[in-house]
Write an enzyme that holds these catalytic residues in place. Sequence first.
Site: not given
Lengths: 357, 390
Positions: A86, A155
């Site tokens: 990322e 998450h």
Amino acid sequence: MAALQTLARRCSTSILKRHFSVSSPVAAQMTVRDALNTAMNEEMKRDESVFLLGEEVAEYDGAYKVSRGLWRKYGDKRVMDTPITEMGFAGIAVGSAMAGLKPICEFMTFNFSMQAIDQVINSAAKTYYMSAGKQTVPIVFRGPNGAAAGVAAQHSQCFAAWYGHCPGLKVVSPYSSEDAKGLLKSAIRDPNPVVCMENELMYGTAFEMSDEAMSEEFLVPIGKAKIEREGTHCTLVSHSKSVGLCLEAAQILEKENIFCEVINLRTIRPMDEETLINSVKKTNHLVTVEGGWPQFGVGAEIVAKVMESDAFDYLDAPVYRVTGADIPMPYAATLERATLPGTQDVVLTVKKSLHIQ
Amino acid sequence: MLSCAARLVRAQIQSKPTACWVVAARGYADIVDEATFTTSEYALHKLDEGPSQTVTVTRDDALKYYRQMQTIRRMETAAGNLYKSKVIRGFCHLYSGQEACAVGMEAALTPNDHVITAYRAHGWTYTRGVPPVNILAELTGRKSGVAKGKGGSMHMYGHNFYGGNGIVGAQVPLGAGIALALKYKGSNDVCVALYGDGAANQGQVFETYNIAKLWDLPCIFVCENNGYGMGTAVERASASTEYYTRGDYVPGLRADGMDVLAVREATRFAAEWCRSGKGPLLIEVATYRYHGHSMSDPGTSYRPREEIQEMRKTRDPITGLRERLISVNLATAEEMKQIDLDVRAEIDKAVEQAKADPELPVEEMYNDIFVDEPPFKVRGTNPFMYGMSK
């Protein structure tokens, strides 16, 4: 495109067959997923410099199938699968924007954007200011935000407050398909860095789309809230999936003759204070609703804004916040359900605000 | 104890170029137009051949490099003095000693190529075309500064120059992104992404090597190894100090960063490599900084003064070039002295302006938040104060 052709066919059919009572054709339905897909497709067609990168966006058609078909249509140059890095690929996306391209950088979920948050804030958001207007960064960061179902603590975080905190960034949070299509298109066309926070659980939900919303030039302006439902007794303000919650609560309350005004923020930053304040002046009661945590959240900011505005003098009760519970998201179904706000939370809080029960 | 990189730079003394080829007989009137020198060896990684050790330079170019390096040196000295008299505040990272890197690289690039570096950026801002007065005025925070005083030392931008970046290592993926844009647009230009020996261990740098190699991006990674990441010597921070090999599958080379002609040759090699579509290349330039990490660091608690003095005496890039030019009659001592005086006068004048110019009016602090946006209200420091952002 198929939807437009269907619409055209329906229009011509109605003109030919109905002579006496002309009723309008059945409104088109579109899922949030398809709305986002259409937005990206239309903008990539319109502007060669728009491209998409992220994990699994190409050959996999997107982890949540949001980019389905785009790689097949536009190829490797415009739709790029990245390695699971990322910080690296977000930085590369920002650099490409600095050099004149218009990247759409997808984070599989915004939880993973934390690995890259330095690039979003320090390289993207602040650069136009630091360079005194010399260097623009026309980038969109998009992906699902907030809780999904059963994906547990790492998450499920909502990042609206984190990104909404920073000057130089625009932050949008669509609810409906119309929001999703119009806001993403506006975000892609915007020459500033925009964070577009979607919601995984909404991807499969279908909404009616007006003719206007189905057109290729349909844009929803960034920075303007939408009044989803008018009311007089209490204002409910929300963003993303929680807007649906507010509409459900409003329906329940309507049966008890309590009429709520439901505002869909659409944009977290810059927030549409004017619409909020005008509504509070009308209803004298305000409840904010969000899925994220309470401390330093979107609701907390709205409370502060209202306190400092002339809407304060119109309040007949304190502003209340309905939020996610102040805990990391548990996995077990009952616990997860209890962690996220439900209609009963909104109904209860509205009644408390109105001093009923 | 000499640091690893300092030892490296010093080791190149052993192979210091003494051999040179004189075109004409020496005499006061016999100034030559060009000369050839031998650089020290380049270390190679996954390369069958590297840059040439035989370098030729014209008189005009040589004087240009001399002038540019001297300008950077004087500008940085002036910045140091302004900092000591508290006219420059915050961070100020001086480039003195590393001039050959920026000047040498720029000599092999064109203005159409792109450059991004970290916070030790004043020298690069100059070679990329920003006049010293606008650099110094940015350091003093005035509106004639290249970023109107809003950026400061670490945030100066120019044509095809993306700063000036404060977060260690973040500029490296940005540089690869610029290279991606160049490839996407079908351009033949390259992007040079610089970082230091300290940043060389950042994870995002390796993430960038990976994508740059996978996608064949026209990116030249440059590690300006000056021996110290802040106060930490390279051998105390890196398990491997062979920075030119750290790209692993990215071919690399190491050049003497104190020799402007070696840097130029290495960059020429790398630029050709990238332009021909072979993907990225990594250059390590072994260099040295005379000052501390920044102006708040005297630079002597982690390295001996003798080391700094020795570098200045024996490996200074400007002195080195001057000696070379005089030794082969490319230029006379007198004309180089004149350049010194001209540069000094230019910088002195720039300093005066940087001290005298006004700062931006406070109302303008609200501007440059968004581009292409109709004017909007921005909150100030109390609920009753708003500015307009235009």
